[in-house]
Motif scaffolding. Sequence first.
Motif, PDB file in Angstrom:
ATOM      1  N   UNK A 204     -25.204  11.178 -38.934  1.00  0.00           N
ATOM      2  CA  UNK A 204     -25.129  12.634 -38.878  1.00  0.00           C
ATOM      3  C   UNK A 204     -25.685  13.243 -37.605  1.00  0.00           C
ATOM      4  N   UNK A 205     -26.636  12.549 -36.980  1.00  0.00           N
ATOM      5  CA  UNK A 205     -27.261  13.061 -35.764  1.00  0.00           C
ATOM      6  C   UNK A 205     -26.585  12.554 -34.498  1.00  0.00           C
ATOM      7  N   UNK A 206     -25.472  11.849 -34.655  1.00  0.00           N
ATOM      8  CA  UNK A 206     -24.742  11.320 -33.497  1.00  0.00           C
ATOM      9  C   UNK A 206     -23.547  12.209 -33.150  1.00  0.00           C
ATOM     10  N   UNK A 207     -23.080  12.156 -31.895  1.00  0.00           N
ATOM     11  CA  UNK A 207     -21.841  12.873 -31.545  1.00  0.00           C
ATOM     12  C   UNK A 207     -20.651  12.263 -32.278  1.00  0.00           C
ATOM     13  N   UNK A 208     -19.711  13.109 -32.697  1.00  0.00           N
ATOM     14  CA  UNK A 208     -18.492  12.618 -33.345  1.00  0.00           C
ATOM     15  C   UNK A 208     -17.248  12.953 -32.536  1.00  0.00           C
ATOM     16  N   UNK A 209     -17.389  13.743 -31.492  1.00  0.00           N
ATOM     17  CA  UNK A 209     -16.267  14.174 -30.675  1.00  0.00           C
ATOM     18  C   UNK A 209     -16.629  15.454 -29.946  1.00  0.00           C
ATOM     19  N   UNK A 210     -15.604  16.068 -29.334  1.00  0.00           N
ATOM     20  CA  UNK A 210     -15.803  17.337 -28.632  1.00  0.00           C
ATOM     21  C   UNK A 210     -14.779  18.355 -29.098  1.00  0.00           C
ATOM     22  N   UNK A 211     -15.160  19.599 -29.010  1.00  0.00           N
ATOM     23  CA  UNK A 211     -14.253  20.684 -29.342  1.00  0.00           C
ATOM     24  C   UNK A 211     -13.014  20.586 -28.457  1.00  0.00           C
ATOM     25  N   UNK A 212     -11.831  20.588 -29.081  1.00  0.00           N
ATOM     26  CA  UNK A 212     -10.573  20.453 -28.330  1.00  0.00           C
ATOM     27  C   UNK A 212     -10.461  21.545 -27.271  1.00  0.00           C
ATOM     28  N   UNK A 213      -9.983  21.147 -26.094  1.00  0.00           N
ATOM     29  CA  UNK A 213      -9.928  22.083 -24.972  1.00  0.00           C
ATOM     30  C   UNK A 213      -9.133  23.339 -25.282  1.00  0.00           C
ATOM     31  N   UNK A 214      -7.929  23.182 -25.858  1.00  0.00           N
ATOM     32  CA  UNK A 214      -7.089  24.345 -26.139  1.00  0.00           C
ATOM     33  C   UNK A 214      -7.748  25.253 -27.172  1.00  0.00           C
ATOM     34  N   UNK A 215      -8.366  24.642 -28.188  1.00  0.00           N
ATOM     35  CA  UNK A 215      -9.033  25.444 -29.210  1.00  0.00           C
ATOM     36  C   UNK A 215     -10.256  26.143 -28.628  1.00  0.00           C
ATOM     37  N   UNK A 216     -11.023  25.408 -27.815  1.00  0.00           N
ATOM     38  CA  UNK A 216     -12.192  26.011 -27.181  1.00  0.00           C
ATOM     39  C   UNK A 216     -11.795  27.236 -26.365  1.00  0.00           C
ATOM     40  N   UNK A 217     -10.707  27.102 -25.613  1.00  0.00           N
ATOM     41  CA  UNK A 217     -10.244  28.225 -24.793  1.00  0.00           C
ATOM     42  C   UNK A 217      -9.821  29.398 -25.677  1.00  0.00           C
ATOM     43  N   UNK A 218      -9.118  29.108 -26.766  1.00  0.00           N
ATOM     44  CA  UNK A 218      -8.665  30.174 -27.658  1.00  0.00           C
ATOM     45  C   UNK A 218      -9.832  30.896 -28.320  1.00  0.00           C
ATOM     46  N   UNK A 219     -10.930  30.159 -28.592  1.00  0.00           N
ATOM     47  CA  UNK A 219     -12.094  30.750 -29.246  1.00  0.00           C
ATOM     48  C   UNK A 219     -13.094  31.330 -28.264  1.00  0.00           C
ATOM     49  N   UNK A 220     -12.904  31.069 -26.990  1.00  0.00           N
ATOM     50  CA  UNK A 220     -13.856  31.539 -25.994  1.00  0.00           C
ATOM     51  C   UNK A 220     -15.147  30.754 -25.987  1.00  0.00           C
ATOM     52  N   UNK A 221     -15.054  29.451 -26.299  1.00  0.00           N
ATOM     53  CA  UNK A 221     -16.224  28.585 -26.353  1.00  0.00           C
ATOM     54  C   UNK A 221     -16.044  27.411 -25.404  1.00  0.00           C
TER      55      UNK A 221
END
Length: 477
Positions: A204-221
């Motif tokens: 649970x305390x490990x990385x599992x991936x990254x926020x998808x680039x297209x989604x990040x851009x759409x959300x402003x994150x």
Amino acid sequence: MFIGLDLGTSSLKAILIDERQRLLAEHTVPLTVQRRHDGWSEQDPAAWVQAARDALRAIRAQNDCRTLTGIGLSGHMHGATLLDADGQVLRPCMLWNDTRSFAEAQAFDADPAFRDITGNIVFPGFTAPKVEWVRRHEPEIFARIAKVLLPKDYLRFFLTGDYVAEMSDAAGTCWLDTRGRDWSQVLLSKSHLTRDQMPRLVEGSEPSGRLRGALAQALGLPPVVVAGGGGDNAAAAIGAGVVQDGTAFLSLGTSGVLFAANDGYRPDPATAVHTFCHALPGTWHQMGVILAASDALQWLSRLTGRSAAELTADLGDLRAPSRTLFLPYLGGERTPHNDAQIRGQFLNLEHATDAQAATRAVLEGVAFAFADCRDALAATGTTIQRCLAIGGGARSAYWLHVLATALGFPLDVPAQGEFGAALGAARLAIMAATGARAEIATPPDIARRIEPDQRLRAAFADTHARYRAAYTAVKGL
């Protein structure tokens, strides 16, 4: 900054905290449950995705999130979210409190391998019997299953595009080797599934991936790290600082949980105690689980047409229980009975039993269900000296006095602030993104301690004995 997303049964909550764990923003999106038949409880995963979009956009609107570093996830456990080879949802998700698969659960539980490997009874609410129900009743859907995801892990798939689960949630599927912290090929084969149909596992305390680039851009994150996260109770424990052996919390949510953290693996399936991996490496936890806690009070609210706040407003000082008993088995029960077919009961009703007396009986009945959990945990060698009281029902001082007296140990009430599963998810995001350790999962400040009323302990113990006898009496009806 770090975001915690907590997917609950009735809502999705998002919080934003800074590196000092100060709450900067929060937003909640309501969700609904569909109950098409008796014992069924389902949600459309598309509603989770829309709720996550709405919550993340609301957080972004409240704060400049350019320094966001990580996102953590928490969610209700045991749900069966079935995807095809294109990642499309095949049917509504069967939730944790869906009990239609009791026959499938009994069949799996009759095979000693399930208890031996998972350390748990196969409960009808767990994931494996639900998928077996689909195999038996919806074979055309079963044949198309490419991946089985837990609810929060479907949100992760939306956020990252990756199929990943973590140990605390996976332990509630009946497919995990809970000691070895890995999928069991033996149990998957017995379920007519393969490892390829399971997501990759992380802590649970490990990385599992990254926020998808297209989604990040759409959300402003920014495209930040997404932590493994935790099942709702394990994440709540991280938020409440219940990570060291011997620490505990009592959750008065829709369902009820008596949760104890362990530094070792201590299974005892015969007690109907849940033994799961914690959301931190090398740790486990035990839970006594009741299916209706504050949900029982909400049921009485619907029955009487009076809000829960109105029902509990004028109960006065704590008194000994009356002869009236309430068994809160509105949708079956887990600990200690493992009984999906038992239903709730009012017993010893009198002409004098009014709404106030019924309310006290409901609060007492839930407290006695927790006392059953206490006894089940004690049978495994886990003794609780005191615990933190969390969840919506913990706002009722009268109920906390009932619980402390029925349980025989004090309850600590946190000071005002965020300390639940959403905070636990955000703390796991800190760990995954920065390498921080479990020491950041500190307990909250305590506002007050509720001590048992020693004058009434004997009366509550006597009524608990009558409560237990009542279950035996009505079980066969």
